[in-house]
Design a protein around this motif. Structure first.
Motif, PDB file in Angstrom:
ATOM      1  N   ARG A 129       0.654  -1.317  -0.068  1.00 39.91           N
ATOM      2  CA  ARG A 129      -0.226   0.029   0.065  1.00 39.91           C
ATOM      3  C   ARG A 129       0.878   1.236  -0.012  1.00 39.91           C
ATOM      4  O   ARG A 129       0.646   2.128  -0.856  1.00 39.91           O
ATOM      5  N   VAL A 145      -7.287   9.723  -1.207  1.00 39.38           N
ATOM      6  CA  VAL A 145      -7.499  10.390   0.038  1.00 39.38           C
ATOM      7  C   VAL A 145      -8.996  10.350   0.230  1.00 39.38           C
ATOM      8  O   VAL A 145      -9.712  10.005   1.009  1.00 39.38           O
ATOM      9  N   CYS A 148     -10.710   7.181   0.873  1.00 36.67           N
ATOM     10  CA  CYS A 148     -10.083   6.242   1.714  1.00 36.67           C
ATOM     11  C   CYS A 148     -10.797   5.728   2.962  1.00 36.67           C
ATOM     12  O   CYS A 148     -11.525   6.489   3.522  1.00 36.67           O
ATOM     13  N   THR A 149     -10.750   4.610   3.157  1.00 38.40           N
ATOM     14  CA  THR A 149     -11.641   3.701   4.154  1.00 38.40           C
ATOM     15  C   THR A 149     -10.351   2.963   5.027  1.00 38.40           C
ATOM     16  O   THR A 149     -10.902   1.900   5.500  1.00 38.40           O
ATOM     17  N   ASP A 150      -9.292   3.214   5.010  1.00 39.42           N
ATOM     18  CA  ASP A 150      -8.263   2.554   5.562  1.00 39.42           C
ATOM     19  C   ASP A 150      -8.041   2.592   6.890  1.00 39.42           C
ATOM     20  O   ASP A 150      -7.243   1.722   7.659  1.00 39.42           O
ATOM     21  N   CYS A 151      -8.885   3.419   7.455  1.00 44.87           N
ATOM     22  CA  CYS A 151      -8.986   3.237   9.199  1.00 44.87           C
ATOM     23  C   CYS A 151     -10.250   3.750   9.658  1.00 44.87           C
ATOM     24  O   CYS A 151     -11.050   4.315   8.751  1.00 44.87           O
ATOM     25  N   LEU A 153     -11.516   6.036  11.213  1.00 45.67           N
ATOM     26  CA  LEU A 153     -11.824   7.609  11.219  1.00 45.67           C
ATOM     27  C   LEU A 153     -12.733   7.864  10.014  1.00 45.67           C
ATOM     28  O   LEU A 153     -13.322   8.903  10.131  1.00 45.67           O
ATOM     29  N   CYS A 154     -12.799   6.916   8.995  1.00 44.07           N
ATOM     30  CA  CYS A 154     -13.831   7.230   7.823  1.00 44.07           C
ATOM     31  C   CYS A 154     -15.099   7.075   8.088  1.00 44.07           C
ATOM     32  O   CYS A 154     -15.826   7.667   7.605  1.00 44.07           O
ATOM     33  N   ARG A 157     -16.456  10.775   9.542  1.00 46.25           N
ATOM     34  CA  ARG A 157     -16.027  12.186   8.900  1.00 46.25           C
ATOM     35  C   ARG A 157     -16.895  12.463   8.133  1.00 46.25           C
ATOM     36  O   ARG A 157     -17.959  11.886   7.626  1.00 46.25           O
ATOM     37  N   LEU A 218      -3.132  13.512   9.792  1.00 47.31           N
ATOM     38  CA  LEU A 218      -4.298  12.830   9.536  1.00 47.31           C
ATOM     39  C   LEU A 218      -5.483  13.473   8.648  1.00 47.31           C
ATOM     40  O   LEU A 218      -5.449  14.738   8.608  1.00 47.31           O
ATOM     41  N   LYS A 219      -5.933  12.807   7.732  1.00 47.91           N
ATOM     42  CA  LYS A 219      -6.808  13.580   6.649  1.00 47.91           C
ATOM     43  C   LYS A 219      -8.458  13.330   7.160  1.00 47.91           C
ATOM     44  O   LYS A 219      -9.328  14.046   6.531  1.00 47.91           O
ATOM     45  N   CYS A 220      -8.599  12.802   8.314  1.00 49.33           N
ATOM     46  CA  CYS A 220      -9.848  12.588   8.669  1.00 49.33           C
ATOM     47  C   CYS A 220      -9.975  12.947  10.221  1.00 49.33           C
ATOM     48  O   CYS A 220      -9.150  12.791  10.920  1.00 49.33           O
ATOM     49  N   GLN A 235      -1.649   4.291   9.191  1.00 48.45           N
ATOM     50  CA  GLN A 235      -2.379   4.310   7.923  1.00 48.45           C
ATOM     51  C   GLN A 235      -2.338   5.377   7.247  1.00 48.45           C
ATOM     52  O   GLN A 235      -2.292   5.590   5.798  1.00 48.45           O
ATOM     53  N   CYS A 236      -2.449   6.728   7.637  1.00 49.06           N
ATOM     54  CA  CYS A 236      -2.587   7.914   7.084  1.00 49.06           C
ATOM     55  C   CYS A 236      -1.242   8.543   6.795  1.00 49.06           C
ATOM     56  O   CYS A 236      -1.186   9.525   5.647  1.00 49.06           O
ATOM     57  N   TYR A 239       0.019   9.109   2.979  1.00 50.10           N
ATOM     58  CA  TYR A 239      -0.473  10.270   2.381  1.00 50.10           C
ATOM     59  C   TYR A 239       0.467  11.470   2.550  1.00 50.10           C
ATOM     60  O   TYR A 239       0.552  12.363   1.690  1.00 50.10           O
TER      61      TYR A 239
HETATM   62  S1  SF4 Z   1      -7.635   9.155   8.522  1.00 47.80           S
HETATM   63 FE1  SF4 Z   1      -6.297   8.666   6.574  1.00 47.80          FE
HETATM   64  S2  SF4 Z   1      -6.035   6.386   6.564  1.00 47.80           S
HETATM   65 FE2  SF4 Z   1      -7.730   6.871   7.914  1.00 47.80          FE
HETATM   66  S3  SF4 Z   1      -9.638   6.960   6.834  1.00 47.80           S
HETATM   67 FE3  SF4 Z   1      -8.970   9.004   6.685  1.00 47.80          FE
HETATM   68  S4  SF4 Z   1      -7.552   9.096   4.871  1.00 47.80           S
HETATM   69 FE4  SF4 Z   1      -7.879   7.135   5.334  1.00 47.80          FE
END
Ligand code: SF4
Length: 322
Positions: A129, A145, A148-151, A153-154, A157, A218-220, A235-236, A239
Motif C-alpha cells: 500500500r 484520500v 479512503c476507508t483504510d482506518c 476514522l472514515c 467524517r 491525519l486527513k479525517c 495508516q494515514c 499520504y
Molecule cells: S484518517 Fe487517513 S487512513 Fe484513515 S480513513 Fe482518513 S484518509 Fe484514510
C-alpha cells in the motif's frame, strides 16, 4: 487603560506581539510590525481565548498544563519545557544541510544547516500500500484520500481534508488532524485557529495559498477531537509523506506536539523540540506551537514568534527554490 489592555495585564502578558531580538525584516515589508500587533489584537479579542485562558490568580500554572484545557479546544501541543531565552539564530542551524534533500540543481550554494536526526521510516516494499501511494501523482493522491476507508476514522467524517495551498511551495505547514470546522469545510486550519495561523504567516510575509502548502498528519477528523490512535497515524502517514515528496518544500514547519512527534517519530516533548532544526527526509523541520494552543496561552506568543524567526532564517539559508 482600555478593556483589552486590562485583560492582558491580568494575564501577565504584553499587549503587543512584538518580536524580541528578531532578525531585521526586509525593507519592502513595512507593514509587518502592524501584522504582528494585529495578531496580538486578534488573540486578545478572541472570546475562545478568554473562555479558556488561565485564571488570573494562577496564569503560570495554567499555561504550563495543557491537560486543564477543555476537550473542545484542547491543544495538540504542550509547553513541557521551561522558558528559554529568545534566539535570533539558533546555533544548530550553522553546519550542514544534507544535499540529497532535493533532486533539482540549486542555483545558489546554501549556507550550511545542522539537522537533528529523525528516526528513519520503514521502507515500502514493492506492491505494498505504501509503495502504491508513493507512486501517485497529485490527482491520484487526492482521489485516493477522498475515498479512503483504510482506518476507522472514515466512519464519522463529513469529508476528508486533503490539504490546501501552493503545490510548489517552499514552505509546508503540517498540523495534526481536522477539527470540527475543518471536517465541515474540507480545509485545514479554518475558524479561529485558522485566522491566527493566517496572521502568523502574514507576520513572516507569507499567505495561505502563496508559497505555502498546509496539510495535516491525519486527513479525517478524530471523533470529539480526541488524540489519534497509533494505527490511524500509521495508516494515514503515507499520504502526508507523498504530499511532502510532491511539494518538495524547502522547509517544513510543524504545528503542535502531536504533529511534531508523529512526523519526527519521537516522544520528545515539544518544549525540547522547539529551537532546533530537525530533519524529515532531508528537509529541515522547525517545530512550533499549534495555533489553538496559542489562543489560550497568550504568554507563549513570543515563543511562537521566535520559532517563526528561526523558520525564516532556516528557509533563507536553504536558498530559493530552483
Ligand atoms: S484518517 Fe487517513 S487512513 Fe484513515 S480513513 Fe482518513 S484518509 Fe484514510
Amino acid at each position: 487603560m482600555n478593556r483589552r489592555a486590562r485583560f492582558l495585564e491580568v494575564l501577565g502578558v504584553s499587549e503587543e506581539w512584538v518580536p524580541r531580538h528578531a532578525p531585521a525584516l526586509p525593507q519592502d515589508r513595512t507593514a509587518e510590525p502592524d501584522v504582528a500587533a494585529d495578531l496580538a489584537a486578534d488573540v486578545a479579542a478572541e472570546p475562545v481565548a478568554a473562555a479558556v485562558a488561565a485564571p488570573p490568580e494562577a496564569p503560570a500554572a495554567a499555561a504550563g498544563d495543557a491537560a486543564m484545557a477543555p476537550p473542545s479546544v484542547r491543544d495538540r501541543a504542550g509547553p513541557e519545557a521551561a522558558p528559554r531565552p529568545p534566539a535570533e539564530i539558533h546555533p544548530e542551524i550553522r553546519p550542514e544541510i544534507r544535499p540529497e534533500a532535493r533532486t533539482e540543481p540549486r542555483t545558489e550554494a546554501p549556507p550550511a544547516l545542522a539537522l537533528a536526526p529523525a528516526q528513519p521510516a520503514m521502507p515500502a516494499s514493492a506492491g505494498s500500500r505504501e509503495a502504491v501511494i508513493a507512486g501517485l501523482d497529485w490527482a491520484g493522491l487526492e482521489a485516493r484520500v477522498s475515498g479512503c476507508t483504510d482506518c476507522g476514522l472514515c466512519d464519522r467524517r463529513t469529508q476528508t481534508v486533503f490539504g490546501v495551498g501552493d503545490r510548489q511551495a517552499e514552505w509546508m505547514l503540517v498540523g495534526e488532524a481536522p477539527g470540527e470546522n475543518e471536517d465541515k469545510q474540507g480545509e485545514p486550519f479554518v475558524g479561529v485557529a485558522g485566522k491566527l495561523l493566517d496572521n502568523m504567516l502574514a507576520a513572516v510575509g507569507l499567505a495561505r495559498g502563496r508559497n505555502v502548502f498546509i496539510a495535516n498528519v491525519l486527513k479525517c477528523r478524530p471523533p470529539g477531537n480526541r488524540n489519534p490512535e497509533p494505527d490511524e497515524v500509521a495508516q494515514c502517514e503515507p499520504y502526508l509523506r507523498r504530499q511532502i515528496a510532491l511539494v518538495q518544500p524547502r522547509l517544513i514547519v510543524v504545528l503542535g506536539r502531536f504533529a511534531a512527534q508523529s512526523l519526527l517519530r519521537t516522544t520528545t516533548p515539544i518544549g525540547k523540540l522547539r529551537g532546533s532544526v530537525h530533519s524529515y527526509e532531508g528537509i529541515p523541520v522547525v517545530v512550533t506551537y499549534h495555533p489553538a494552543y496559542l489562543l489560550r496561552t497568550l504568554s507563549d506568543k513570543a515563543r511562537a514568534w521566535e520559532d517563526l524567526c528561526l523558520a525564516r532564517e532556516v528557509h533563507a539559508r536553504a536558498g530559493a527554490k530552483a
